[in-house]
Design a protein around this motif. Structure first.
Motif, PDB file in Angstrom:
ATOM      1  N   LEU A 223      49.295  75.608  55.123  1.00 19.94           N
ATOM      2  CA  LEU A 223      49.492  76.046  53.774  1.00 19.94           C
ATOM      3  C   LEU A 223      50.718  76.335  53.156  1.00 19.94           C
ATOM      4  O   LEU A 223      51.199  76.002  52.152  1.00 19.94           O
ATOM      5  CB  LEU A 223      48.479  77.203  53.714  1.00 19.94           C
ATOM      6  N   LEU A 224      51.559  77.085  53.979  1.00 15.52           N
ATOM      7  CA  LEU A 224      52.812  77.493  53.808  1.00 15.52           C
ATOM      8  C   LEU A 224      53.802  76.201  53.760  1.00 15.52           C
ATOM      9  O   LEU A 224      54.723  75.831  52.940  1.00 15.52           O
ATOM     10  CB  LEU A 224      53.205  78.413  54.742  1.00 15.52           C
TER      11      LEU A 224
ATOM     12  N   TYR B 158      60.196  78.501  63.725  1.00 16.38           N
ATOM     13  CA  TYR B 158      59.053  79.374  63.285  1.00 16.38           C
ATOM     14  C   TYR B 158      57.854  78.435  63.349  1.00 16.38           C
ATOM     15  O   TYR B 158      57.891  77.322  62.958  1.00 16.38           O
ATOM     16  CB  TYR B 158      59.402  79.975  61.789  1.00 16.38           C
ATOM     17  N   SER B 159      56.591  79.261  63.736  1.00 21.19           N
ATOM     18  CA  SER B 159      55.467  78.450  63.433  1.00 21.19           C
ATOM     19  C   SER B 159      55.014  78.767  62.079  1.00 21.19           C
ATOM     20  O   SER B 159      54.842  80.099  61.895  1.00 21.19           O
ATOM     21  CB  SER B 159      54.445  79.128  64.690  1.00 21.19           C
ATOM     22  N   MET B 160      54.568  77.911  61.222  1.00 23.44           N
ATOM     23  CA  MET B 160      53.932  78.350  59.965  1.00 23.44           C
ATOM     24  C   MET B 160      52.625  77.565  59.924  1.00 23.44           C
ATOM     25  O   MET B 160      52.528  76.450  60.509  1.00 23.44           O
ATOM     26  CB  MET B 160      54.950  78.042  58.967  1.00 23.44           C
ATOM     27  N   ASP B 161      51.763  77.902  59.026  1.00 21.39           N
ATOM     28  CA  ASP B 161      50.191  77.402  58.975  1.00 21.39           C
ATOM     29  C   ASP B 161      50.729  76.125  57.814  1.00 21.39           C
ATOM     30  O   ASP B 161      51.611  76.206  56.981  1.00 21.39           O
ATOM     31  CB  ASP B 161      49.374  78.182  58.386  1.00 21.39           C
TER      32      ASP B 161
ATOM     33  N   VAL C  73      55.678  73.342  63.513  1.00 26.31           N
ATOM     34  CA  VAL C  73      56.819  74.125  64.142  1.00 26.31           C
ATOM     35  C   VAL C  73      57.979  73.773  63.292  1.00 26.31           C
ATOM     36  O   VAL C  73      58.354  72.489  63.432  1.00 26.31           O
ATOM     37  CB  VAL C  73      57.127  74.188  65.361  1.00 26.31           C
TER      38      VAL C  73
ATOM     39  N   MET D 209      56.494  86.006  49.132  1.00 27.82           N
ATOM     40  CA  MET D 209      56.629  85.082  49.965  1.00 27.82           C
ATOM     41  C   MET D 209      57.786  83.941  49.715  1.00 27.82           C
ATOM     42  O   MET D 209      58.564  83.545  50.837  1.00 27.82           O
ATOM     43  CB  MET D 209      55.310  84.081  50.063  1.00 27.82           C
TER      44      MET D 209
ATOM     45  N   LEU E 279      60.983  83.753  52.731  1.00 25.17           N
ATOM     46  CA  LEU E 279      61.458  82.535  53.098  1.00 25.17           C
ATOM     47  C   LEU E 279      63.048  82.438  52.689  1.00 25.17           C
ATOM     48  O   LEU E 279      63.856  81.905  53.543  1.00 25.17           O
ATOM     49  CB  LEU E 279      60.710  81.578  52.448  1.00 25.17           C
TER      50      LEU E 279
ATOM     51  N   LYS F 190      63.509  89.889  39.660  1.00 25.01           N
ATOM     52  CA  LYS F 190      63.099  89.079  40.759  1.00 25.01           C
ATOM     53  C   LYS F 190      64.255  87.852  40.860  1.00 25.01           C
ATOM     54  O   LYS F 190      64.873  87.642  41.769  1.00 25.01           O
ATOM     55  CB  LYS F 190      61.956  88.770  40.865  1.00 25.01           C
TER      56      LYS F 190
ATOM     57  N   PHE G  71      59.291  93.340  53.426  1.00 21.89           N
ATOM     58  CA  PHE G  71      58.199  92.344  53.197  1.00 21.89           C
ATOM     59  C   PHE G  71      56.757  92.779  53.694  1.00 21.89           C
ATOM     60  O   PHE G  71      55.773  92.792  53.180  1.00 21.89           O
ATOM     61  CB  PHE G  71      58.720  90.753  53.904  1.00 21.89           C
TER      62      PHE G  71
ATOM     63  N   LYS H 198      46.673  72.332  62.162  1.00 18.31           N
ATOM     64  CA  LYS H 198      46.529  73.331  61.101  1.00 18.31           C
ATOM     65  C   LYS H 198      47.983  73.956  61.003  1.00 18.31           C
ATOM     66  O   LYS H 198      48.004  74.970  60.187  1.00 18.31           O
ATOM     67  CB  LYS H 198      45.689  74.384  61.220  1.00 18.31           C
TER      68      LYS H 198
ATOM     69  N   LYS I 257      50.779  70.233  64.423  1.00 18.32           N
ATOM     70  CA  LYS I 257      49.518  70.304  64.878  1.00 18.32           C
ATOM     71  C   LYS I 257      48.557  70.226  63.450  1.00 18.32           C
ATOM     72  O   LYS I 257      48.844  70.127  62.344  1.00 18.32           O
ATOM     73  CB  LYS I 257      49.440  71.776  65.406  1.00 18.32           C
TER      74      LYS I 257
ATOM     75  N   THR J 223      54.941  78.830  46.829  1.00  9.97           N
ATOM     76  CA  THR J 223      54.095  79.295  47.475  1.00  9.97           C
ATOM     77  C   THR J 223      53.116  79.770  46.336  1.00  9.97           C
ATOM     78  O   THR J 223      52.133  80.572  46.884  1.00  9.97           O
ATOM     79  CB  THR J 223      54.357  80.330  48.663  1.00  9.97           C
ATOM     80  N   GLU J 224      53.380  80.379  45.102  1.00 12.46           N
ATOM     81  CA  GLU J 224      52.647  80.936  44.156  1.00 12.46           C
ATOM     82  C   GLU J 224      52.396  82.518  44.468  1.00 12.46           C
ATOM     83  O   GLU J 224      51.777  82.976  44.094  1.00 12.46           O
ATOM     84  CB  GLU J 224      51.249  80.326  44.136  1.00 12.46           C
ATOM     85  N   ASP J 225      53.534  82.844  45.458  1.00 12.33           N
ATOM     86  CA  ASP J 225      53.409  84.010  46.002  1.00 12.33           C
ATOM     87  C   ASP J 225      54.910  84.325  45.971  1.00 12.33           C
ATOM     88  O   ASP J 225      55.663  84.029  46.785  1.00 12.33           O
ATOM     89  CB  ASP J 225      52.718  84.320  47.330  1.00 12.33           C
ATOM     90  N   PRO J 226      55.361  85.274  44.998  1.00 10.52           N
ATOM     91  CA  PRO J 226      57.005  85.768  44.847  1.00 10.52           C
ATOM     92  C   PRO J 226      57.461  86.270  45.880  1.00 10.52           C
ATOM     93  O   PRO J 226      58.538  85.835  46.292  1.00 10.52           O
ATOM     94  CB  PRO J 226      57.061  86.318  43.441  1.00 10.52           C
TER      95      PRO J 226
ATOM     96  N   PHE K   1      49.197  83.504  54.173  1.00  9.39           N
ATOM     97  CA  PHE K   1      50.277  82.648  54.899  1.00  9.39           C
ATOM     98  C   PHE K   1      50.440  83.045  56.200  1.00  9.39           C
ATOM     99  O   PHE K   1      50.365  84.338  56.501  1.00  9.39           O
ATOM    100  CB  PHE K   1      51.516  82.354  54.130  1.00  9.39           C
ATOM    101  N   PHE K   2      50.838  82.112  57.125  1.00 10.82           N
ATOM    102  CA  PHE K   2      51.209  82.645  58.518  1.00 10.82           C
ATOM    103  C   PHE K   2      52.698  82.175  58.901  1.00 10.82           C
ATOM    104  O   PHE K   2      52.752  80.759  58.908  1.00 10.82           O
ATOM    105  CB  PHE K   2      50.190  82.038  59.647  1.00 10.82           C
ATOM    106  N   ILE K   3      53.568  82.881  59.254  1.00 11.78           N
ATOM    107  CA  ILE K   3      54.696  82.573  59.705  1.00 11.78           C
ATOM    108  C   ILE K   3      55.106  83.456  60.736  1.00 11.78           C
ATOM    109  O   ILE K   3      55.097  84.718  60.560  1.00 11.78           O
ATOM    110  CB  ILE K   3      55.886  82.227  58.506  1.00 11.78           C
ATOM    111  N   MET K   4      55.585  83.008  61.824  1.00 13.27           N
ATOM    112  CA  MET K   4      56.195  83.767  62.817  1.00 13.27           C
ATOM    113  C   MET K   4      57.165  83.249  63.861  1.00 13.27           C
ATOM    114  O   MET K   4      56.885  81.906  64.061  1.00 13.27           O
ATOM    115  CB  MET K   4      55.010  84.123  63.885  1.00 13.27           C
ATOM    116  N   GLU K   5      58.174  83.700  63.883  1.00 10.61           N
ATOM    117  CA  GLU K   5      59.254  83.010  64.697  1.00 10.61           C
ATOM    118  C   GLU K   5      58.858  82.932  66.140  1.00 10.61           C
ATOM    119  O   GLU K   5      58.164  83.890  66.713  1.00 10.61           O
ATOM    120  CB  GLU K   5      60.646  84.134  64.764  1.00 10.61           C
ATOM    121  N   PHE K   6      59.219  81.914  66.698  1.00 12.23           N
ATOM    122  CA  PHE K   6      59.022  81.540  68.101  1.00 12.23           C
ATOM    123  C   PHE K   6      60.372  82.018  69.019  1.00 12.23           C
ATOM    124  O   PHE K   6      61.278  81.354  68.702  1.00 12.23           O
ATOM    125  CB  PHE K   6      58.688  80.015  68.441  1.00 12.23           C
TER     126      PHE K   6
END
Lengths: 74, 668
Positions: free
Chosen positions: A67-68, A62-65, A54, A28, A32, B181, B66, A51, A49, A23-26, B425-430
């Motif tokens: 990008l992720l 998990y719903s993720m965008d 699931v 993040m 995960l 890390k 986090f 954008k 979807k 993700t270029e974000d350690p 980023f967006f991540i959320m558990e359903f």
């Protein structure tokens, strides 16, 4: 067919193994990992979807965008 | 002894905590409801006489935080040395949860594992061999269903029995440099390997998690980018309509009748001393009664929101709103503070902690109070009733305009802070859907009602009393004579402020005084108006119609419908009460952000009221209202300040950025 795909290119309902996460974000990446999403672990996309999507990781949904999702290589 | 409750988000920690302590802390079916630590003694029926304090902690996926609220948990269990840890494990997701469990077991503090949500596992046919798991983890493992209070006694008994003992860890992380890390991540993978093997041995699932289920089909509709948003708008409209237009006023009418009878009775008891009668019957009973009269509206809304929060819908709303919020520089998670904000701004601002990005978090805390909170309902209902014949559109417009202001404000914040492209980023558990519990919603409603009444009987009462006294006396402490109201202490203090409000259409000192007391608590706007104008049955528009009508209220206040709407919006969108500003201060951790927030809110309230009044008057009468030019100058000054701040930040930003470049270059 050993071409690398990301989660966005995954077929719905098919379980894949994660090959790489970048993700270029350690932080993040580590987050995960702690959800159970890291190299060698199974992931399944259950819906897509425009954008977001699931994804099933371990026993959780998990719903993720997108990008992720793009950063998860399967 | 102190027993810490730790576990993954949405595993049921607070539900268990509430059951054990008898408290009513906020619960909801999504991850990240609890954002701070809470402690309270466990009822003795569970502890068998031992004194034990339960410590409820925010959910965490691991010991490495986090988001800010996760840090509270890892810090507490690591540094505060609780006597035992009850690790609440979401038994429907054992393989994820045990990762954190094995970390907790390394701390040396005795751990009891509560395999919660056992009811769902039974329904889905997932079997867990808890005896074998207990042997492998070296700690008691007990199946529980916190929502039905099953297994809780055993959990606490086990924790009490372990008091003073130490914990042998089943899995120990290798000695590594914790600042490296890659080494930490490698160890975390190994830990998951251990957990995976463990789960394989103790768990048997009838249904594979990756199979498409009925709830996936529901999700598909609720998170559809178009249908999902329409549904969300409809649901929220339904909540506002039921609580503020249909059922709420129905109950309120009935309640107000009793309040009036009580007030008349008090007045008749004090007939002999007119001054005392004015202060007590009009000031205290009238002012507080005016606020309490709106209680049914607030209660019904709390009830409906509690149902929404309990069923699992909130996470879906976050997901569906994320793309829109992202466009204006917020996060999908900003939806949660906004929905909580319909109840109260303080928990709403605290809920921003679950937003990871600092700028998004601060911006959400800055803007989420534009959504009218429960304390503003009386204000909305009063104006809808007195000036708009109780029209439903007033409350609907108030909420949706609040939402629009959040979007506009977010765009402004984005522009001022100099948006730099950063991956967010967006991540959320359903969570799994569940039938919302009516009992829980009722309990939550009663809890909030209690708080509302207590507030009315303390802060609001004192404020009304002070307002009443300041209005009754002048600076020589003589009773103000009829016709000389402008000489009262209240009038002389509020008049300068009223002057500033002339361009907005409400330059009366009474209205300015009400807006000012509103900063202490928003209900005060209604209380102060009731006191200043000697009116109580605000909500009972029908009765007012009989006695001269809502027009009487309107005439007493000297407002047109246009300026009344401007005044309502001014009170809704200016800074929230001091309590909310305080919590903004502690969440933002930045003076600059806090003052910007207050400034932005003041300007927004002023600008919205100005536009509504001037253009509303233009449309209704054909010419601008008085004070158009001075108001315009005030707005121009506000814009100038924003531009200057933006320039300063951007210059600073460029500097910082160029420094980074220099540092990078020197490293290379």
């Amino acid at each position: 067919m050993e071409e690398n795909k990301n989660l966005l290119q995954a077929d719905l309902g098919v379980t894949y193994n994660v090959k790489k996460i970048d993700t270029e974000d350690p932080d993040m990446n580590s987050f995960l990992l702690r959800l159970g999403c890291y190299e060698g672990e199974p992931v399944t996309v259950v819906s897509k979807k425009k954008k977001s999507c699931v994804v099933v990781i371990k026993e959780g949904r998990y719903s993720m965008d997108n990008l992720l999702a793009e950063a998860i290589i399967i | 002894m102190r027993i810490a409750f730790a576990g993954n988000p949405n595993s049921g920690k607070t539900t268990m905590y509430n059951a054990l302590t008898g408290r009513s802390e906020k619960v909801g079916n999504w991850g990240g409801v609890t954002v701070g630590m809470k402690e309270y003694p466990i009822k003795s029926e569970y502890t068998g006489g031992t004194e034990a304090i339960a410590v409820d902690l925010p959910g965490a996926y691991s010991m490495s935080p986090f988001t800010p609220e996760e840090g509270i948990t890892s810090e507490y269990v690591r540094d505060e040395h609780p006597d035992a840890i009850v690790n609440i494990v979401d038994a429907t997701n054992l393989s994820r949860s045990l990762f954190f469990t094995t970390q907790l077991l390394e701390l040396g503090i005795p751990v009891v594992v509560a395999l919660n949500k056992d009811d769902i596992n039974q329904k889905e046919g997932t079997k867990i061999d808890e005896k074998s798991l207990s042997q492998k983890l070296n700690c008691p493992v007990i199946k529980t269903t916190a929502t039905e209070q099953k297994g809780l006694k055993d959990v606490i008994a086990a924790a009490v029995a372990l008091n003073g003992k130490s914990q042998k860890a089943p899995y120990l992380q290798a000695d590594i440099d914790l600042h490296d890390k890659n080494a930490v991540d490698a160890e975390d993978r190994k830990r998951f390997g251990y957990v995976n093997d463990l789960v394989k041995n103790v768990e048997e699932r009838a249904v594979k998690s990756s199979e498409t289920t009925k709830s996936d089909k529901v999700d598909a509709v609720l998170t559809n980018p178009i249908v999902g948003i329409i549904i969300f708008a409809a649901v929220m409209f339904g909540v506002f309509w039921v609580s503020q237009t249909w059922l709420g006023p129905l109950v309120a009418d009935w309640l107000v009748g009793y309040i009036n009878i009580f007030q008349e009775w008090v007045a008749s008891q004090l007939e002999a001393t007119p001054l005392l009668s004015t202060i007590i019957a009009d000031g205290i009973v009238g002012g507080v009664g005016a606020v309490v009269g709106f209680l049914p509206l607030v209660m019904i809304m709390y009830f409906l929101i509690a149902l929404l929060e309990d069923c699992g819908y909130m996470a879906r709303v976050s997901a569906v709103m994320d793309p829109i919020f992202k466009r204006v520089g917020l996060s999908g998670k900003s939806v949660i503070p906004i929905v909580i904000g319909t109840g109260c701004g303080v928990p709403a601002i605290m809920a921003c902690r679950t937003i990871r990005d600092e700028r998004e978090r601060r911006a959400t805390a800055m803007l989420c109070t534009f959504i009218p909170c429960g304390a503003k309902i009386p204000v909305i209902a009063l104006f809808a009733g007195a000036f708009f014949n109780g029209a439903a559109w007033v409350s609907t417009v108030s909420y949706f305009l609040g939402l629009a202001l959040i979007f506009l404000g977010a765009l402004l914040v984005k522009a001022v802070t100099g948006y730099k492209y950063r991956k967010s980023f967006f991540i959320m558990e359903f969570p799994k859907y569940k039938v919302p519990s009516l009992g829980f919603a009722f309990k939550s409603m009663m809890e909030r009602a209690k708080a509302y009444i207590i507030k009315a009987a303390t802060i609001i009462l004192i404020c009304n009393l002070v307002v009443q006294l300041m209005q009754t006396y002048n600076w020589q402490f003589q009773v103000v004579e009829e016709g000389m109201e402008n000489t009262s202490i209240l009038a002389t203090i509020a008049s300068p402020f009223a002057f500033l409000l002339i361009p907005l259409g409400f330059g009366a000192w009474q209205l300015a005084a009400a807006a000012i007391t509103g900063f202490i608590a928003k209900e005060n706007v209604v209380g102060t108006l009731a006191v200043c104008y000697g009116l109580t049955s605000f909500i009972d528009t029908e009765e007012l119609a009989l006695t001269g009508g809502a027009n009487e209220v309107a005439a007493a206040m000297g407002l047109t419908t246009v300026s009344a709407l401007a005044y309502l919006f001014f009170n809704l969108y200016t800074p929230p009460c001091f309590a909310a500003i305080g919590s903004m201060n502690s969440e933002m951790k930045s003076r600059g952000w806090l003052w910007s927030a207050i400034g932005l809110q003041l300007c927004t309230g002023y600008a919205v009221a100005f536009l509504v009044n001037q253009f509303g008057t233009l449309f209704t009468t054909g010419s601008f209202a008085s004070g158009f030019i001075p108001g315009l100058i005030a707005i121009a000054l506000m814009v100038l300040v924003v531009v200057l701040i933006s320039r300063k930040i951007r210059a600073h930003f460029d500097e910082e950025y160029s420094l980074h470049q220099a540092a990078k270059a020197s490293k290379a």
